[in-house]
Design a protein around this motif. Structure first.
Motif, mmCIF file in Angstrom:
data_model
loop_
_atom_site.group_PDB
_atom_site.id
_atom_site.type_symbol
_atom_site.label_atom_id
_atom_site.label_comp_id
_atom_site.label_asym_id
_atom_site.label_seq_id
_atom_site.Cartn_x
_atom_site.Cartn_y
_atom_site.Cartn_z
ATOM 1 N N LEU A 1 0.857 -1.024 0.105
ATOM 2 C CA LEU A 1 0.080 0.328 -0.406
ATOM 3 C C LEU A 1 1.062 0.959 -0.149
ATOM 4 O O LEU A 1 1.761 1.443 0.776
ATOM 5 N N CYS A 2 0.766 2.286 -1.021
ATOM 6 C CA CYS A 2 0.792 3.417 -1.398
ATOM 7 C C CYS A 2 0.341 4.953 -0.226
ATOM 8 O O CYS A 2 -0.573 4.821 -0.349
ATOM 9 N N LEU A 3 1.100 4.528 0.994
ATOM 10 C CA LEU A 3 0.703 5.514 2.135
ATOM 11 C C LEU A 3 1.311 6.773 2.670
ATOM 12 O O LEU A 3 2.699 5.942 2.872
ATOM 13 N N SER A 4 2.051 6.753 3.358
ATOM 14 C CA SER A 4 2.823 7.876 4.390
ATOM 15 C C SER A 4 3.454 7.532 5.109
ATOM 16 O O SER A 4 4.482 7.932 5.626
ATOM 17 N N THR B 1 -2.492 4.392 -4.024
ATOM 18 C CA THR B 1 -1.895 2.687 -5.086
ATOM 19 C C THR B 1 -2.313 1.531 -4.375
ATOM 20 O O THR B 1 -1.516 1.984 -3.016
ATOM 21 N N GLY B 2 -2.781 0.320 -4.332
ATOM 22 C CA GLY B 2 -3.075 -0.728 -4.116
ATOM 23 C C GLY B 2 -4.890 -0.200 -3.013
ATOM 24 O O GLY B 2 -5.246 -1.135 -2.769
ATOM 25 N N SER B 3 -5.316 0.939 -3.126
ATOM 26 C CA SER B 3 -6.288 1.118 -2.847
ATOM 27 C C SER B 3 -7.950 0.583 -4.061
ATOM 28 O O SER B 3 -6.972 0.199 -5.439
ATOM 29 N N VAL B 4 -8.711 -0.070 -3.897
ATOM 30 C CA VAL B 4 -10.057 0.172 -4.528
ATOM 31 C C VAL B 4 -10.965 0.509 -4.423
ATOM 32 O O VAL B 4 -12.002 0.669 -3.005
ATOM 33 N N SER B 5 -12.138 0.685 -4.987
ATOM 34 C CA SER B 5 -13.203 1.284 -5.551
ATOM 35 C C SER B 5 -14.448 0.317 -5.270
ATOM 36 O O SER B 5 -14.621 -0.333 -6.774
#
Length: 272
Positions: A92-95, A128-132
């Protein structure tokens, strides 16, 4: 140089050990986590879906893979359980993840990272890596999350070894069971209690949806239903047949009677 490298790894491992003690004694709401017994840099977490969210009651399992120089660099974050929010087992693209090492604060601890993950999960922000998906789809996945974790998505009969940091449907729940043995036992009790098919995750009592065909309107107790069904089938069968077929015995008797009568008349005429 080798000695210094080992000393650095030992220092970082010691930091994670202290953090495990802290998070065990004072876990954040909806979160539990621990390092793998075989690797202090591999952490496993479970997020329980909070109330007033589509994830309510869901059991979301994932991993944090820490670099050897933690806390000066962030971990790779994955959620393995299908949630409708993240792609399963995808970085997952997170801070707070390894996508942004320069923005990571060494003062952040494991609990800080997981609270941030939960906060992002319950938001609508994309990355990036999340979905709806729809809230209804997320609720459906939440209801099947325990089954998915403990069966590997229904693959427990044909399990394949899980790859490092990348647990997907196919490992038969082996990795989850190894890391969360007590939770796994609870999940199987829930699966049996709710009559869940381990292979599909569907209810065995048929409450997942409507039946496959129209139902006969048959009243009465179960002891009379079998005979009622037979009677209904006979009625349907006879409805398409003519009067002669349905009264074949009566017709046959009439034919025989007429035959005998004619024979007697002919015989009587011959004598005259």
């Amino acid at each position: 140089m080798i000695g210094k490298g080992r000393e650095a790894v030992s220092l970082h491992a010691s930091s994670l050990t202290r953090e495990y003690k802290t998070i065990s004694e004072n876990p954040p709401p909806y979160i539990t986590a621990h390092p793998s017994e075989s690797n202090i840099l591999e952490w496993h977490y479970i997020i329980t879906g909070p109330e007033d969210t589509p994830y309510h009651g869901g059991q979301y399992w994932g991993t944090l893979m820490f670099p050897p120089n933690y806390p000066f660099a962030p971990p790779a974050i994955r959620m393995h359980t299908p949630s409708g929010r993240f792609q399963p087992s995808t970085r997952l693209c997170l801070s707070i993840s390894d996508f942004h090492p320069k923005s990571f604060n060494p003062a952040w601890e494991v609990s800080t990272i997981l609270i941030g993950l939960l906060s992002f999960m319950t938001s609508d922000e994309m990355t990036t890596g999340s979905v709806s998906t729809t809230p209804a789809e997320r609720k459906s996945m939440a209801s099947r999350s325990r089954w998915w974790n403990s069966t590997g998505g229904g693959s427990q009969a044909k399990a394949n070894p899980a790859q490092k940091g990348n647990v997907k449907a196919g490992d038969g729940g082996a990795k989850f069971r190894a890391e969360w043995p007590e939770v796994d036992v609870e999940n199987w009790e829930s699966i049996k209690k709710n009559k869940i098919d381990p292979a599909t995750g569907n209810r065995l009592d048929g409450e997942n949806g409507s039946s496959c065909g129209p139902q006969l309107g048959i009243a009465g107790s179960s002891g009379n239903q079998a005979q009622a069904v037979v009677d209904a089938v006979v009625q349907q069968r006879d409805a398409g047949r003519g009067w002669i077929y349905r009264n074949k015995l009566l017709v046959a008797g009439a034919v025989i009677f007429i035959y005998v009568l004619i024979a007697r008349l002919v015989h009587g005429d011959g004598l005259a």
